[in-house]
Scaffold this active site. Structure first.
Site, PDB file in Angstrom:
ATOM      1  N   HIS A   1      42.852  35.283  31.481  1.00 25.99           N
ATOM      2  CA  HIS A   1      42.508  36.955  30.943  1.00 25.99           C
ATOM      3  C   HIS A   1      44.033  37.338  31.748  1.00 25.99           C
ATOM      4  O   HIS A   1      43.804  38.942  31.648  1.00 25.99           O
ATOM      5  CB  HIS A   1      41.275  37.180  32.111  1.00 25.99           C
ATOM      6  CG  HIS A   1      40.280  36.362  32.060  1.00 25.99           C
ATOM      7  ND1 HIS A   1      39.111  36.637  30.783  1.00 25.99           N
ATOM      8  CD2 HIS A   1      39.475  35.769  32.786  1.00 25.99           C
ATOM      9  CE1 HIS A   1      38.792  35.727  31.074  1.00 25.99           C
ATOM     10  NE2 HIS A   1      38.323  35.493  32.420  1.00 25.99           N
TER      11      HIS A   1
ATOM     12  N   HIS B   1      37.109  35.116  39.055  1.00 29.64           N
ATOM     13  CA  HIS B   1      36.356  35.602  37.590  1.00 29.64           C
ATOM     14  C   HIS B   1      36.553  37.637  37.060  1.00 29.64           C
ATOM     15  O   HIS B   1      36.386  37.642  37.993  1.00 29.64           O
ATOM     16  CB  HIS B   1      35.049  35.220  38.137  1.00 29.64           C
ATOM     17  CG  HIS B   1      34.073  35.281  37.075  1.00 29.64           C
ATOM     18  ND1 HIS B   1      33.471  35.039  35.687  1.00 29.64           N
ATOM     19  CD2 HIS B   1      32.711  36.771  36.897  1.00 29.64           C
ATOM     20  CE1 HIS B   1      32.582  35.878  35.200  1.00 29.64           C
ATOM     21  NE2 HIS B   1      32.538  37.063  35.659  1.00 29.64           N
TER      22      HIS B   1
END
Length: 147
Positions: free
Chosen positions: A37, A138
């Site tokens: 990410h 996450h």
């Protein structure tokens, strides 16, 4: 005296043996988060960018349906896990106080196997992350900033 030092040394060595796996596990989850990410300075933010970075990051076997990349610096992203740049959000999540430049890559086409074709959506969004031991592990979602 010597026996006391031996016991102390044994306790110290056992303590060292128990600590690193925990730290290594935290770092591996954070490293995985960054791989999936984080892209500090993207070269373009269109479908070619998405197809290239998704392939380079190993997210194309099979083709991942959707993935968001956060652009900027790691310190600001890590700060979401603290009060500096994050607030509690729902259960065990944190939402960024500031918005980040992000690119979301969404699979376009029917096949889940390479070559993967992606469409890019670029914008500024607040991000929601799960944190462990002060590190993001996450990416839950990104939320478009309201004008």
């Amino acid at each position: 005296m010597v026996m006391g030092l031996g016991v102390l040394l044994l306790v110290f060595v056992l303590g060292l043996g128990l600590t690193p796996p925990t730290l290594a596990q935290d770092n591996s989850r954070y490293t995985h988060f960054l791989t999936q990410h984080y892209d500090a300075k993207p070269q373009g933010r269109d479908h070619r960018y998405c197809e290239s970075i998704m392939r380079r990051r190993g997210l194309t076997s099979p083709c991942k349906d959707i993935n968001t990349f956060i652009h900027g610096n790691k310190r600001s992203i890590k700060a979401i896990c603290e009060n500096k740049n994050g607030n509690p959000h729902r259960e065990n999540l944190r939402i960024s106080k500031s918005s980040f430049q992000v690119t979301t890559c969404k699979l376009h086409g029917g096949s889940p196997w390479p070559p993967c074709q992606y469409r890019a959506t670029a914008g500024f969004r607040n991000v929601v992350v799960a944190c462990e031991n002060g590190l993001p592990v996450h990416l839950d979602q990104s939320i478009f900033r309201r004008p």
